[in-house]
Scaffold this motif. Structure first.
Motif, PDB file in Angstrom:
ATOM      1  N   GLY A  78       0.818  -1.201   0.000  1.00 60.35           N
ATOM      2  CA  GLY A  78       0.000   0.000   0.000  1.00 60.35           C
ATOM      3  C   GLY A  78       0.855   1.255   0.000  1.00 60.35           C
ATOM      4  N   GLY A  79       0.366   2.284  -0.653  1.00 59.70           N
ATOM      5  CA  GLY A  79       1.044   3.573  -0.651  1.00 59.70           C
ATOM      6  C   GLY A  79       0.011   4.666  -0.809  1.00 59.70           C
ATOM      7  N   GLN A  80       0.499   5.895  -0.737  1.00 59.70           N
ATOM      8  CA  GLN A  80      -0.441   6.998  -0.750  1.00 59.70           C
ATOM      9  C   GLN A  80       0.091   8.123  -1.630  1.00 59.70           C
ATOM     10  OE1 GLN A  80      -1.337   8.061   3.242  1.00 59.70           O
ATOM     11  NE2 GLN A  80      -3.024   9.409   2.671  1.00 59.70           N
ATOM     12  N   GLY A  81      -0.755   8.613  -2.533  1.00 63.17           N
ATOM     13  CA  GLY A  81      -0.325   9.670  -3.442  1.00 63.17           C
ATOM     14  C   GLY A  81      -0.785  11.036  -2.988  1.00 63.17           C
ATOM     15  N   ASP A  82      -0.556  12.034  -3.839  1.00 60.80           N
ATOM     16  CA  ASP A  82      -0.952  13.394  -3.470  1.00 60.80           C
ATOM     17  C   ASP A  82      -2.302  13.742  -4.090  1.00 60.80           C
ATOM     18  OD1 ASP A  82      -0.303  13.471  -6.085  1.00 60.80           O
ATOM     19  OD2 ASP A  82       1.378  14.874  -5.875  1.00 60.80           O
ATOM     20  N   GLY A  83      -2.988  12.743  -4.591  1.00 61.06           N
ATOM     21  CA  GLY A  83      -4.305  13.004  -5.152  1.00 61.06           C
ATOM     22  C   GLY A  83      -4.344  12.802  -6.652  1.00 61.06           C
ATOM     23  N   SER A  84      -3.153  12.692  -7.252  1.00 60.25           N
ATOM     24  CA  SER A  84      -3.147  12.597  -8.706  1.00 60.25           C
ATOM     25  C   SER A  84      -2.538  11.287  -9.202  1.00 60.25           C
ATOM     26  CB  SER A  84      -2.362  13.769  -9.294  1.00 60.25           C
ATOM     27  OG  SER A  84      -1.023  13.699  -8.841  1.00 60.25           O
ATOM     28  N   SER A  85      -2.407  10.325  -8.292  1.00 62.81           N
ATOM     29  CA  SER A  85      -1.750   9.085  -8.708  1.00 62.81           C
ATOM     30  C   SER A  85      -2.636   8.300  -9.659  1.00 62.81           C
ATOM     31  CB  SER A  85      -1.462   8.233  -7.476  1.00 62.81           C
ATOM     32  OG  SER A  85      -2.645   7.652  -7.001  1.00 62.81           O
ATOM     33  N   LYS A  86      -1.991   7.547 -10.537  1.00 66.36           N
ATOM     34  CA  LYS A  86      -2.771   6.677 -11.425  1.00 66.36           C
ATOM     35  C   LYS A  86      -1.973   5.406 -11.700  1.00 66.36           C
ATOM     36  CE  LYS A  86      -1.212   9.443 -15.347  1.00 66.36           C
ATOM     37  NZ  LYS A  86      -0.201  10.100 -14.479  1.00 66.36           N
ATOM     38  N   PRO A  87      -2.708   4.335 -12.069  1.00 65.46           N
ATOM     39  CA  PRO A  87      -2.002   3.083 -12.328  1.00 65.46           C
ATOM     40  C   PRO A  87      -0.919   3.283 -13.373  1.00 65.46           C
ATOM     41  CG  PRO A  87      -4.367   2.720 -12.265  1.00 65.46           C
ATOM     42  CD  PRO A  87      -4.160   4.201 -12.192  1.00 65.46           C
ATOM     43  N   ASP A  89       2.007   4.639 -12.717  1.00 64.27           N
ATOM     44  CA  ASP A  89       3.011   5.571 -12.189  1.00 64.27           C
ATOM     45  C   ASP A  89       4.177   4.788 -11.592  1.00 64.27           C
ATOM     46  OD1 ASP A  89       1.339   7.562 -12.881  1.00 64.27           O
ATOM     47  OD2 ASP A  89       0.952   8.313 -10.847  1.00 64.27           O
ATOM     48  N   VAL A  90       5.377   5.259 -11.868  1.00 63.42           N
ATOM     49  CA  VAL A  90       6.557   4.573 -11.358  1.00 63.42           C
ATOM     50  C   VAL A  90       7.039   5.273 -10.086  1.00 63.42           C
ATOM     51  CG1 VAL A  90       8.942   3.937 -11.826  1.00 63.42           C
ATOM     52  CG2 VAL A  90       7.222   3.771 -13.640  1.00 63.42           C
ATOM     53  N   LEU A  91       7.138   4.498  -9.015  1.00 60.33           N
ATOM     54  CA  LEU A  91       7.555   5.086  -7.742  1.00 60.33           C
ATOM     55  C   LEU A  91       9.054   4.992  -7.543  1.00 60.33           C
ATOM     56  CD1 LEU A  91       4.808   3.527  -5.465  1.00 60.33           C
ATOM     57  CD2 LEU A  91       4.807   5.770  -6.528  1.00 60.33           C
ATOM     58  N   ALA A 100       8.927   5.126   4.879  1.00 58.04           N
ATOM     59  CA  ALA A 100       8.641   6.379   5.570  1.00 58.04           C
ATOM     60  C   ALA A 100       9.476   6.458   6.838  1.00 58.04           C
ATOM     61  CB  ALA A 100       7.166   6.429   5.923  1.00 58.04           C
TER      62      ALA A 100
END
Lengths: 384, 472
Positions: A78-87, A89-91, A100
């Motif tokens: 699980g992770g958390q984006g800033d509201g604009s994440s989409k499948p 996306d490379v982390l 963290a």
């Protein structure tokens, strides 16, 4: 119901050293682990491939605490984006993503977090590696059967002769004092900052030794073979430099003909062409006769090759090696032979029965360590 | 902290405790200790102020302390589930930071005291662990440091494989065969009659002897099973294993309630701090620290943040039920706090996420799943139910693989056969091969672990010298 009360206190914890003591134990164990993994560590690419000069540190994984756990790479997290994440996306790439910052209680050792690295300097590796190595059969040679006076700076003191001021350390003191006083920079060197080197005289027994490092640079030497040979000589040279002040090293590179090259050329230059090993042996022999006579020198020829020699040359090789071996302390031949094919050179060498002639077969990287410990093992006395 | 600041903190804690109680929080007596950083980090690494020595704690300590020294992370607080409840505050914190931490730990203590998962944990673990540490120390003196370290290495490698459901309940002794009822008749010759009886009893069985399997049913508590059935452990070694097991049982509920508990504490420190008269400077300092605590992470779930959001959402939803909720479930408005207290008592992370992580929350927090694809870590899922389900799945059994002891006398040769209850996620092979020798060290006979790789059953075996792997 009585009201719960509370106590707020501050005690003296200065004697509480447990964390540091166990930390110490961990570091001891890391050292032990390094010793055990030395064979793999010394052929680390990061060490060998940068001419062996720039590197200061090797990262060493700290000790793993093994347990039954899931394969971190084969499950979703699980992770958390800033509201604009989409499948899609490379982390991050390769390795493990950073975790963290750890807050809160407990020592959570989640899988994947455990990639803390302890660092070990090359010097430390050297200390461990060279602990049990030496030039075998080293002898005092007649003409130099004397000791050489030498001066060693061994201590730094606050008093001393002006000529021996240690400028670097003095400036460091000034820097430190100024920084503490809140005015960083180099200004106003006080007498108290001065640091002096002091020396002691030591007398080192001097025995002359020469190492003739021979490497096959022909076309048949692939990148793996060259890498192995280079790794071996990398450590050999470092070993000799740290342990013996007066060892000459001659670097001989050969394909169909041999030539003396500089250390840098030896380690960095690749060549091509066929292979005639005897050319290198002949050059070594000439050197011994002309410059490093065994009356005055301990002679150590080492040759690394893939064993792929011009067949008609093998007989000549054996003849010259016999002659060389009679003049030298030991002769080491390392064959880098990844796939264990039978090589003509090794076959020819089978017939040399001389305790001073040592061959070793290297199939994988970790065997460089074996080569080092074989060639530079603490000696049984062979030369009478 | 200066002495003056400590006096102010003391006054403030008094006030905060009154506030907390007026909110309905219910906690044990509190012991606040102000400690220097390296002490806090020691406690953090050991999980307790008093615990036995082991290099792995030293490693954790070193890492945590180094991150602190480089300013990369900071433990602000440490709270121990005990009665009285110990809370450790960082000496280097500002007054306002320590106020926030104190409010935070009051809520933790309330949670420890009231959540069902903690109902059976020992509240005297600080003392127990100190006693254990002393005992292990005495074994070091008696049997040598290396012997103790070797045992601890092995014991810690399997410490997660316990069965917390035994706590507070009697363990079902299924491995014990129910004894045949003896006739009540007692006579001076009973032993003779007994001989005769057993003779007769065994005859019909001789045709088909049924060997008693150990364990009778697969057993999850690997540590306990080894403690009870290993043929090579000595008394002091069993004692150490039992101490390790007790300590793990104590930590277990904390693994199961991380999100709830941190969210709860964060929710309440906000509410309590808002009631205090803070100067402008203090307000900014407080806001900054709080923002740091709830900072989301791209590669992990921050329990402080997710937990806080969920608690606030529950409060909001139960305060203002929709018409449908009112009609269908009979929800009355204004029951937010009541619902929260009910949940904090009854649930743990899995049910908390399952029941209260809603579609809106997943979307609002922008939660996702990411995975390794090739050599890249990519976001692979944003569907809210899949995200929720995976977050739950990752918390099953505290996040550890479930292993069951199948046979303690495998091949009738005293070998240990363990089976991994595979549920779609493979084990870390390297770690399996490195951990089995530890199990062997405790068991003394070959050990086997069955698991699944690439959809095929595979058996890992360590026989004391070498590891083998074979597909079944």
């Amino acid at each position: 119901m009585t009201r719960p009360n509370f106590i707020l206190s501050r005690e003296d914890w200065s004697l509480h050293r447990k964390g540091y003591q166990d930390q110490q134990r961990h570091q001891e164990k890391v050292k032990e682990a390094i010793k055990k993994n030395l064979a793999d560590l010394i052929t680390e690419e990061s060490l060998i491939m940068t001419d062996g000069r720039q590197i200061i540190k090797v990262p060493i994984r700290s000790l793993d605490e093994y347990r039954f756990r899931f394969n971190y790479n084969k499950q979703p997290h699980g992770g958390q984006g800033d509201g604009s994440s989409k499948p899609g996306d490379v982390l991050g790439r390769d390795g493990d993503p950073k975790q963290a910052p750890g807050q809160g209680e407990g020592a959570g050792d989640q899988p994947g977090v455990d990639y803390f690295e302890a660092e070990v300097s090359v010097e430390e590796l050297e200390n461990i590696l060279f602990e049990n190595l030496e030039l075998p059969n080293l002898k005092q040679k007649t003409q130099d059967d004397i000791t050489v006076p030498d001066v060693r700076f061994t201590d730094i003191r606050k008093k001393g002769l002006t000529g021996n001021i240690d400028k670097k350390r003095t400036i460091m003191e000034t820097l430190k004092r100024n920084a503490l006083a809140g005015q960083p920079g180099i200004h106003g060197i006080k007498p108290d900052d001065l640091r002096y080197k002091t020396w002691e005289e030591v007398r080192i027994p001097r025995s002359n030794a020469v190492v003739l490092a021979m490497m096959d640079t022909s076309g048949s030497m692939g990148s793996f073979e060259k890498y192995i040979a280079r790794s071996f000589f990398f450590w050999m040279v470092r070993f000799l430099r740290t342990k013996y002040e007066h060892v000459d090293i001659q670097f001989i590179a050969h394909h169909t003909e041999a030539k003396i090259v500089t250390e840098e050329e030896f380690f960095t230059k690749g060549e091509s062409g066929g292979t005639i090993c005897s050319s290198a042996y002949q050059l070594a022999l000439d050197l011994v006769h002309q410059r490093y006579h065994p009356d005055r020198y301990n002679v150590y020829p080492f040759h690394f090759s893939d064993g792929d020699n011009l067949t008609s040359d093998n007989e000549k090789c054996v003849r010259i090696i016999r002659e060389l071996t009679s003049l030298c302390n030991i002769f080491g031949y390392g064959e880098v032979n990844q796939y264990n094919r039978s090589s003509t050179l090794m076959n020819a060498f089978k017939y040399i029965q001389d305790p001073k002639f040592k061959t070793i077969l290297i199939r994988e990287k970790s065997e460089v360590y074996k080569a080092l410990t074989t060639f530079f093992a603490r000696s049984e006395q062979l030369v009478s | 902290m200066t002495n003056e600041e400590i006096r102010k903190l003391e006054a403030s804690i008094d006030q905060m405790m009154k506030l907390a109680r007026s909110f309905g929080l219910d906690f044990y007596e509190m012991r606040f200790e102000i400690c220097p950083a390296d002490i806090i980090y020691t406690f953090g690494a050991y999980g307790m102020p008093t615990r036995f020595s082991h290099w792995s704690f030293g490693k954790a300590f070193h890492r945590m302390k180094m991150q602190y020294d480089f300013g990369l992370s900071r433990i602000y607080e440490l709270v121990i589930n005990s009665d009285p409840c110990y809370a450790f505050l960082l000496d280097g914190n500002t007054l306002i930071q320590n106020k926030l931490v104190s409010a935070h730990v009051l809520a933790h203590c309330d949670f420890f005291k009231n959540n069902a998962r903690f109902a059976h944990t020992s509240r005297y673990m600080v003392e127990s662990m100190a006693v254990s540490a002393d005992r292990i120390r005495s074994y070091e003196i008696q049997y040598g440091k290396n012997a103790v370290e070797e045992l601890l290495d092995a014991a810690l490698a399997i410490q997660e494989h316990i069965d917390p459901s035994f706590v507070g309940r009697k363990r079902p002794r299924e491995d014990v065969v129910p004894k045949e009822k003896k006739p009540d008749v007692k006579s001076p010759y009973q032993d003779l009659w007994d001989l005769d009886r057993s003779d007769r009893k065994e005859k019909p069985n001789q045709e088909e002897p049924v060997p008693q399997k150990i364990p009778a049913r697969p057993e999850k508590d690997l540590v306990l099973f080894i403690m009870e059935h290993s043929k090579i452990l000595t008394d002091w070694q069993r004692d150490v294993l039992s101490m390790i097991r007790d300590e793990m049982l104590y930590f277990w509920p904390q693994l199961e309630t991380k999100i709830m508990n941190e969210g709860w504490a964060t929710y309440w420190h906000l509410r309590i701090m808002r009631e205090l008269d803070l100067t402008e400077e203090e307000t900014i300092d407080f806001a900054r620290m709080h923002a740091g605590v709830v900072l989301p992470s791209r590669t992990s779930i921050n329990p402080y943040h997710v937990g806080l959001k969920m608690w606030e959402d529950i409060e909001k939803r139960w305060n203002n039920p929709t018409r449908e909720e009112r009609e269908r479930w009979g929800r009355q408005p204004g029951k937010g706090r009541e619902k929260m207290f009910e949940i904090r008592e009854a649930e743990s992370d899995i049910s908390f996420l399952r029941n209260y992580l809603t579609k809106d929350l997943v979307e609002e927090m922008d939660l996702y799943l990411y995975q390794k694809v090739g050599n890249e870590w990519k976001i692979v899922e944003k569907d809210w139910e899949k995200v929720r389900d995976q977050l739950c799945a990752a918390r099953v059994n505290g996040g550890f693989p479930v292993l069951l002891v199948q046979d303690g006398d495998y091949l009738r040769n005293g070998e240990l056969y363990i089976k991994h209850e595979y549920e779609g996620v493979e084990l870390d092979i390297k770690y399996v091969e490195k951990t089995l020798p530890y199990v062997h060290r405790l068991w003394g006979r070959p050990v086997h672990l069955e698991t699944v790789l690439e959809n095929r059953s595979v058996l890992f075996t360590y026989d004391g010298k070498k590891s083998h792997r074979k597909f079944l």
